[in-house]
Design a protein around this motif. Structure first.
Motif, PDB file in Angstrom:
ATOM      1  N   GLY A 457      10.484 -41.990  48.829  1.00 31.27           N
ATOM      2  CA  GLY A 457      10.848 -41.644  50.199  1.00 31.27           C
ATOM      3  C   GLY A 457      12.292 -41.969  50.508  1.00 31.27           C
ATOM      4  O   GLY A 457      13.034 -41.155  51.078  1.00 31.27           O
ATOM      5  N   ALA A 458      12.720 -43.179  50.137  1.00 30.92           N
ATOM      6  CA  ALA A 458      14.114 -43.570  50.361  1.00 30.92           C
ATOM      7  C   ALA A 458      15.064 -42.719  49.524  1.00 30.92           C
ATOM      8  O   ALA A 458      16.165 -42.361  49.973  1.00 30.92           O
ATOM      9  N   ALA A 459      14.637 -42.361  48.296  1.00 32.49           N
ATOM     10  CA  ALA A 459      15.478 -41.528  47.426  1.00 32.49           C
ATOM     11  C   ALA A 459      15.668 -40.131  48.014  1.00 32.49           C
ATOM     12  O   ALA A 459      16.772 -39.570  47.967  1.00 32.49           O
ATOM     13  N   LEU A 460      14.621 -39.556  48.593  1.00 30.31           N
ATOM     14  CA  LEU A 460      14.735 -38.231  49.207  1.00 30.31           C
ATOM     15  C   LEU A 460      15.696 -38.266  50.392  1.00 30.31           C
ATOM     16  O   LEU A 460      16.515 -37.357  50.568  1.00 30.31           O
ATOM     17  N   THR A 461      15.608 -39.320  51.205  1.00 30.60           N
ATOM     18  CA  THR A 461      16.521 -39.456  52.346  1.00 30.60           C
ATOM     19  C   THR A 461      17.964 -39.588  51.881  1.00 30.60           C
ATOM     20  O   THR A 461      18.879 -38.957  52.444  1.00 30.60           O
ATOM     21  N   ALA A 462      18.182 -40.407  50.861  1.00 31.56           N
ATOM     22  CA  ALA A 462      19.541 -40.595  50.340  1.00 31.56           C
ATOM     23  C   ALA A 462      20.101 -39.291  49.775  1.00 31.56           C
ATOM     24  O   ALA A 462      21.289 -38.980  49.956  1.00 31.56           O
ATOM     25  N   LEU A 463      19.258 -38.504  49.101  1.00 37.68           N
ATOM     26  CA  LEU A 463      19.720 -37.236  48.558  1.00 37.68           C
ATOM     27  C   LEU A 463      20.093 -36.252  49.662  1.00 37.68           C
ATOM     28  O   LEU A 463      21.113 -35.545  49.562  1.00 37.68           O
ATOM     29  N   ARG A 464      19.272 -36.170  50.716  1.00 38.42           N
ATOM     30  CA  ARG A 464      19.617 -35.267  51.823  1.00 38.42           C
ATOM     31  C   ARG A 464      20.936 -35.669  52.461  1.00 38.42           C
ATOM     32  O   ARG A 464      21.788 -34.815  52.762  1.00 38.42           O
ATOM     33  N   ASP A 465      21.129 -36.965  52.675  1.00 35.82           N
ATOM     34  CA  ASP A 465      22.388 -37.433  53.269  1.00 35.82           C
ATOM     35  C   ASP A 465      23.567 -37.119  52.360  1.00 35.82           C
ATOM     36  O   ASP A 465      24.648 -36.728  52.837  1.00 35.82           O
ATOM     37  N   GLU A 466      23.370 -37.252  51.057  1.00 32.33           N
ATOM     38  CA  GLU A 466      24.456 -36.993  50.112  1.00 32.33           C
ATOM     39  C   GLU A 466      24.799 -35.508  50.069  1.00 32.33           C
ATOM     40  O   GLU A 466      25.974 -35.126  49.952  1.00 32.33           O
ATOM     41  N   VAL A 467      23.787 -34.647  50.158  1.00 32.63           N
ATOM     42  CA  VAL A 467      24.042 -33.208  50.189  1.00 32.63           C
ATOM     43  C   VAL A 467      24.830 -32.839  51.440  1.00 32.63           C
ATOM     44  O   VAL A 467      25.749 -32.008  51.394  1.00 32.63           O
ATOM     45  N   VAL A 468      24.489 -33.448  52.571  1.00 34.23           N
ATOM     46  CA  VAL A 468      25.233 -33.202  53.814  1.00 34.23           C
ATOM     47  C   VAL A 468      26.696 -33.569  53.643  1.00 34.23           C
ATOM     48  O   VAL A 468      27.607 -32.835  54.052  1.00 34.23           O
ATOM     49  N   VAL A 469      26.949 -34.709  53.015  1.00 32.92           N
ATOM     50  CA  VAL A 469      28.330 -35.177  52.840  1.00 32.92           C
ATOM     51  C   VAL A 469      29.095 -34.261  51.887  1.00 32.92           C
ATOM     52  O   VAL A 469      30.222 -33.837  52.176  1.00 32.92           O
ATOM     53  N   GLN A 470      28.502 -33.926  50.740  1.00 38.58           N
ATOM     54  CA  GLN A 470      29.240 -33.188  49.715  1.00 38.58           C
ATOM     55  C   GLN A 470      29.353 -31.694  49.995  1.00 38.58           C
ATOM     56  O   GLN A 470      30.248 -31.034  49.457  1.00 38.58           O
ATOM     57  N   THR A 471      28.466 -31.142  50.803  1.00 38.14           N
ATOM     58  CA  THR A 471      28.566 -29.716  51.136  1.00 38.14           C
ATOM     59  C   THR A 471      29.256 -29.488  52.470  1.00 38.14           C
ATOM     60  O   THR A 471      29.582 -28.341  52.799  1.00 38.14           O
ATOM     61  N   GLY A 472      29.436 -30.559  53.251  1.00 37.63           N
ATOM     62  CA  GLY A 472      30.116 -30.431  54.527  1.00 37.63           C
ATOM     63  C   GLY A 472      29.298 -29.753  55.601  1.00 37.63           C
ATOM     64  O   GLY A 472      29.854 -29.257  56.587  1.00 37.63           O
ATOM     65  N   THR A 473      27.997 -29.697  55.439  1.00 35.97           N
ATOM     66  CA  THR A 473      27.139 -29.075  56.447  1.00 35.97           C
ATOM     67  C   THR A 473      26.794 -30.076  57.534  1.00 35.97           C
ATOM     68  O   THR A 473      26.931 -31.296  57.362  1.00 35.97           O
ATOM     69  N   ASP A 474      26.362 -29.575  58.682  1.00 37.09           N
ATOM     70  CA  ASP A 474      26.031 -30.458  59.806  1.00 37.09           C
ATOM     71  C   ASP A 474      24.635 -31.033  59.676  1.00 37.09           C
ATOM     72  O   ASP A 474      24.392 -32.205  59.967  1.00 37.09           O
ATOM     73  N   GLU A 475      23.689 -30.203  59.254  1.00 33.37           N
ATOM     74  CA  GLU A 475      22.285 -30.622  59.204  1.00 33.37           C
ATOM     75  C   GLU A 475      21.542 -29.775  58.186  1.00 33.37           C
ATOM     76  O   GLU A 475      21.851 -28.595  57.996  1.00 33.37           O
ATOM     77  N   ILE A 476      20.569 -30.386  57.510  1.00 33.03           N
ATOM     78  CA  ILE A 476      19.722 -29.676  56.560  1.00 33.03           C
ATOM     79  C   ILE A 476      18.407 -29.357  57.253  1.00 33.03           C
ATOM     80  O   ILE A 476      17.664 -30.267  57.629  1.00 33.03           O
ATOM     81  N   LYS A 477      18.132 -28.091  57.441  1.00 31.69           N
ATOM     82  CA  LYS A 477      16.886 -27.677  58.070  1.00 31.69           C
ATOM     83  C   LYS A 477      15.771 -27.686  57.039  1.00 31.69           C
ATOM     84  O   LYS A 477      15.906 -27.122  55.960  1.00 31.69           O
ATOM     85  N   LEU A 785      11.157 -24.484  74.042  1.00 29.91           N
ATOM     86  CA  LEU A 785      11.824 -25.701  73.596  1.00 29.91           C
ATOM     87  C   LEU A 785      11.758 -25.841  72.074  1.00 29.91           C
ATOM     88  O   LEU A 785      12.713 -26.301  71.442  1.00 29.91           O
ATOM     89  N   THR A 786      10.613 -25.450  71.487  1.00 29.11           N
ATOM     90  CA  THR A 786      10.491 -25.498  70.025  1.00 29.11           C
ATOM     91  C   THR A 786      11.464 -24.528  69.375  1.00 29.11           C
ATOM     92  O   THR A 786      12.110 -24.856  68.362  1.00 29.11           O
ATOM     93  N   LYS A 787      11.587 -23.335  69.926  1.00 30.82           N
ATOM     94  CA  LYS A 787      12.502 -22.342  69.381  1.00 30.82           C
ATOM     95  C   LYS A 787      13.943 -22.806  69.462  1.00 30.82           C
ATOM     96  O   LYS A 787      14.753 -22.531  68.560  1.00 30.82           O
ATOM     97  N   LYS A 788      14.280 -23.519  70.522  1.00 31.03           N
ATOM     98  CA  LYS A 788      15.637 -24.038  70.698  1.00 31.03           C
ATOM     99  C   LYS A 788      15.866 -25.354  69.957  1.00 31.03           C
ATOM    100  O   LYS A 788      16.939 -25.948  70.079  1.00 31.03           O
ATOM    101  N   ASP A 789      14.849 -25.794  69.188  1.00 32.36           N
ATOM    102  CA  ASP A 789      14.940 -27.039  68.414  1.00 32.36           C
ATOM    103  C   ASP A 789      15.249 -28.228  69.330  1.00 32.36           C
ATOM    104  O   ASP A 789      16.032 -29.120  68.995  1.00 32.36           O
TER     105      ASP A 789
END
Length: 791
Positions: A457-477, A785-789
């Motif tokens: 679980g912690a590894a998946l979170t760390a990977l998502r955060d790292e992808v955000v940093v290295q790809t320069g995206t705002d959020e991973i949907k 509200l769900t559609k607007k996230d």
């Protein structure tokens, strides 16, 4: 073990585990359905069945009495010998555990069919009864208890019996029904009840006890490998059978390298059928591989994928033989594994080679599907793959993306999240890695991959955060891999709850509409306007509790959706959860959002109690509050239940820890917020006025509803009724307090002298204005509200 004159050594235990097979589960379901059908048919159409049996017996019963007796005696001897043959076989083979299950099945089935209204009934056998065959054997076999016992012991014994014996003995047992009709002894309905009960009892015992895999056909495996040119001298157990295959190392004289032999028994792989079906049912079509129609097809698919990947030079072994053995076993033999194993403590330089090998697979449109480190090996500078059970040729884009996500998790344990993401981007590009990172979730990541990595679980979170940093995206949907998302399931449950709570109201709609003809619509419109104003007050209170960090306009919209969520769930928990989720999406942390909602609820309770005391005093002697005081027995029961709950939390260690580490910090933060509120008069005033507006607004709506039907009581009295009745009804287990709220308000108004002809339609109009209209507006608002996230 001696095979064809040669001595074959076996090292390791071949003892098979006790497991629940798919066939055991299906057998219980089918036997239960059969039992229900027989019982329901006997109760509903008993007379028709009796007439049908008599008619069929008259048509096919062409034998003379002597001939009938002869047929029945022969059949009776055979059917009596059946259980004793099984019993002698169990004793001779010393299968004591199976013998215990055998005896238990017979006893339970016999007792179940002996239960009557007056207790247990014993077999009632009479000699010389003209309606039945004049033999003791015939009367004994006609008893449904004997049939049930036979069916039960056959069901328990079936997994251990040879297939030919099993089939013939079941045919012999089911022949009971047509033979009875032929000899003109009409008892098929009773025999069908015995068959169904016995089958169900035996199936339940097999499911509870478990079915052991039977004797491993090693002799057949030796002969088959010899036919392929592989003369085996001995076996060594590498991995015992369990959820997966029995893995053996087969030693050979020439050459001296060992084959790897996987033996799949029905007991080892049949559970996969249910898992495959469940995955097909819950996951999208592109997310699940085609279901294999048989165990042989699954093993064959593994071999074909091994050949395809071996042609690319990326397979750690190649298949040398597959075959079907006795008792449903499947053999998969492969050459010795090449290269050395890759483990978590291997050189992190291997990460580049792993990703290059995967790129070659994907270039040929092959998805591996099981990229844990144990399936990877290194030879020179090339990474080789093994374990092709879930591999796919001509893979979809979803399966290729899943491969990248799996390898991100596996290589993060090898070289860390930063290095794993950087290498993946270098090989596949940032766009492909960003798309695949949407699958770095628990739902999208197969359990076998998560279990192979520590703290996945912690590894998946760390990977998502790292992808955000290295790809320069705002959020991973997050990628939706299931057919229905969590929000869709929640909305479906809420919609079902709405139908449930609205059903009692629907039945009273015609009467209510006929009474609306006499209502004063100006008062009703006033009530509607006041009801809308309460949402402004509730939104203002929550806005102040959140320190103004969320837009007030959005909070007002959320309050409408909150009505739907709170009404369709017991005790309004859905509304609280929706508020917390909305604040989280608005930028507040989980703890801060929970504390803000808890603060609002705390002030709401304080305001409610304060206003209740004030208006109760203002009502004076005219407010006979004794009508709202519960019976002393009820009070004692509530106090006893509360003390029991407190005692449970004090004496259970897990609950104590939950209170200390989960509840206590939040309660402490809420009290801290209350102290801060006292020091901030402006913020305190906004929260207090917002909570007060919500409470007094509800009372004003009820008063306007009463005035719409002619009036007859004061606003102070209505306020007391609204607050006391609402408080008592909040403890009701029904969603939105439906039924309880109406009963409490109508009873409270009647206690103060308001006629039922006015109280009933007034309360119904009040509920329409404050509950049902907002609920039907809340459903589309919640979807928006769900559609607007925003939730």
């Amino acid at each position: 073990m001696r095979v064809d004159g040669r001595e074959i050594t076996v090292a390791g235990s071949l003892l098979q585990p006790l497991i629940r097979r798919t066939s055991d589960i299906v057998r219980v379901a089918l036997s239960g359905l059969f039992l229900v059908t027989v019982v329901a048919g006997s109760l509903i159409t008993r007379n028709q069945w009796d007439a049908l049996e008599t008619s069929v017996s008259n048509i096919v019963g062409v034998l003379t009495p002597d001939q009938s007796n002869l047929v029945y005696i022969c059949y009776g001897i055979a059917i009596l010998a059946l259980p004793f043959a099984i019993l002698i076989g169990l004793i001779a083979s010393r299968q004591w555990k199976l013998l215990a299950g055998y005896a238990t099945a017979a006893i339970v089935a016999g007792l179940a069919l002996s239960i009557t209204d007056s207790g247990l009934s014993l077999p009632d056998v009479h000699l010389g009864v003209p309606e039945r065959l004049d033999t003791f054997l015939g009367q004994f076999l006609d008893d449904s208890r004997w049939i049930g016992m036979l069916a039960a012991v056959l069901t328990v014994s079936s997994p251990w019996l040879p297939a030919r014996w099993r089939r013939w003995w079941w045919v012999l047992l089911f022949a009971f029904v047509p033979i009875h009709l032929v000899v003109s002894t009409v008892v098929p309905a009773r025999s069908m009840l015995g068959l169904s009960v016995g089958w169900f009892v035996g199936a339940m015992i097999v499911l509870v006890v478990g079915t052991p895999a039977l004797e491993v056909p090693l002799a057949q495996a030796v002969r088959l490998l010899a036919q392929r040119g592989y003369v085996v001298t001995g076996f060594t157990v590498l991995r015992p059978a369990g959820p997966g295959p029995l893995v053996l190392s087969a030693a050979r004289e020439v050459p001296h390298d060992n084959l790897i032999v996987d033996l799949y028994g029905q007991n080892q792989r049949s559970g996969g059928a249910l898992r495959q079906f469940w995955r097909w049912l819950t996951f999208r079509k592109s997310e699940s591989a085609p279901i294999h129609t048989s165990l042989h097809r699954a093993v064959e698919h593994r071999a074909l994928m091994g050949i395809a990947i071996g042609d690319l030079g990326l397979a750690s072994s190649k298949p040398v033989a597959i075959a079907t053995l006795g008792r449903g076993w499947e053999l998969y033999a492969q050459s010795p594994l090449q290269g050395r194993a890759i483990t978590a403590d291997s050189d992190d330089e291997l990460s580049d080679n792993i990703w290059r090998s995967l790129a070659v697979l994907h270039a040929n449109q092959i998805a591996h599907g099981d990229l844990q480190l144990s399936n990877l090996r290194i030879e020179d500078d090339t990474v080789l793959f093994g374990g092709f059970e879930v591999s796919e040729l001509g893979a979809s884009q979803a399966q290729l993306q899943s491969d990248i996500a799996q390898l991100l998790l596996s290589t993060s344990a090898l070289c860390g999240a930063e290095r794993a993401v950087r290498t993946a981007i270098d090989i596949f590009g940032s766009k492909a890695v960003l798309t695949a990172s949407r699958r770095l979730t628990k739902a999208a990541m197969p359990s076998r991959i998560r279990n192979s990595v520590q703290e996945a679980g912690a590894a998946l979170t760390a990977l998502r955060d790292e992808v955000v940093v290295q790809t320069g995206t705002d959020e991973i949907k997050t990628e939706q891999v299931t057919r229905f998302s969590r929000n869709q399931i929640i909305q479906l449950v809420l919609l079902i709850g709405l139908v449930y709570v609205a059903y009692p109201f629907i039945s009273s709609v015609p009467t209510f509409f006929s009474q609306l003809k006499t209502a004063n619509w100006l008062w009703a419109l006033l009530g509607l306007g006041v009801s809308a104003m309460t949402y402004l007050g509730a939104a203002a209170a929550l806005w102040a509790c959140a320190s103004g960090l969320v837009k007030y306009r959005n909070l007002v919209i959320m309050q409408v959706a909150n009505t739907f969520a709170a009404t369709t769930t017991p005790a309004g928990v859905g509304g609280l959860a929706l508020s917390v989720r909305f604040l989280q999406k608005g930028g507040l942390g989980t703890v801060r959002a929970t504390a803000a909602v808890a603060l609002q609820q705390s002030v709401q309770v304080i305001t409610h109690v304060g206003l209740l005391i004030f208006f109760s005093i203002a009502a004076g002697t005219s407010a006979d509050l004794g009508h709202f005081v519960p019976d002393p027995t009820v009070i004692f029961l509530i106090c006893g239940a509360a003390l029991g709950v407190v005692g449970t939390f004090m004496f259970v260690p897990k609950l104590r820890r939950w209170l200390r580490y989960s509840v206590r910090p939040q309660v402490k933060e809420v009290f801290g917020e209350l102290v801060e509120l006292v020091r901030d008069p402006k913020r305190f005033a906004v929260i207090f006025l917002g909570c007060g507006a919500k409470t007094l607004g509800a009372a004003l709506v009820l008063w306007a509803s009463i005035e719409a039907f002619g009036g007859g009581t004061t606003f102070v009295t209505v306020t007391v009724v609204t607050m006391i009745g609402g408080t008592l009804a909040s403890a009701a287990p029904t969603p939105g307090g439906v039924g309880a709220v109406e009963a409490a308000l109508i009873g409270g108004l009647a206690a103060f002298g308001l006629p039922a002809t006015i109280a009933v339609p007034s309360v119904l109009l009040y509920r329409v204005l404050t509950c049902w209209l907002p609920v039907f507006c809340g459903w589309p608002t919640m979807r928006w509200l769900t559609k607007k996230d925003m939730i």
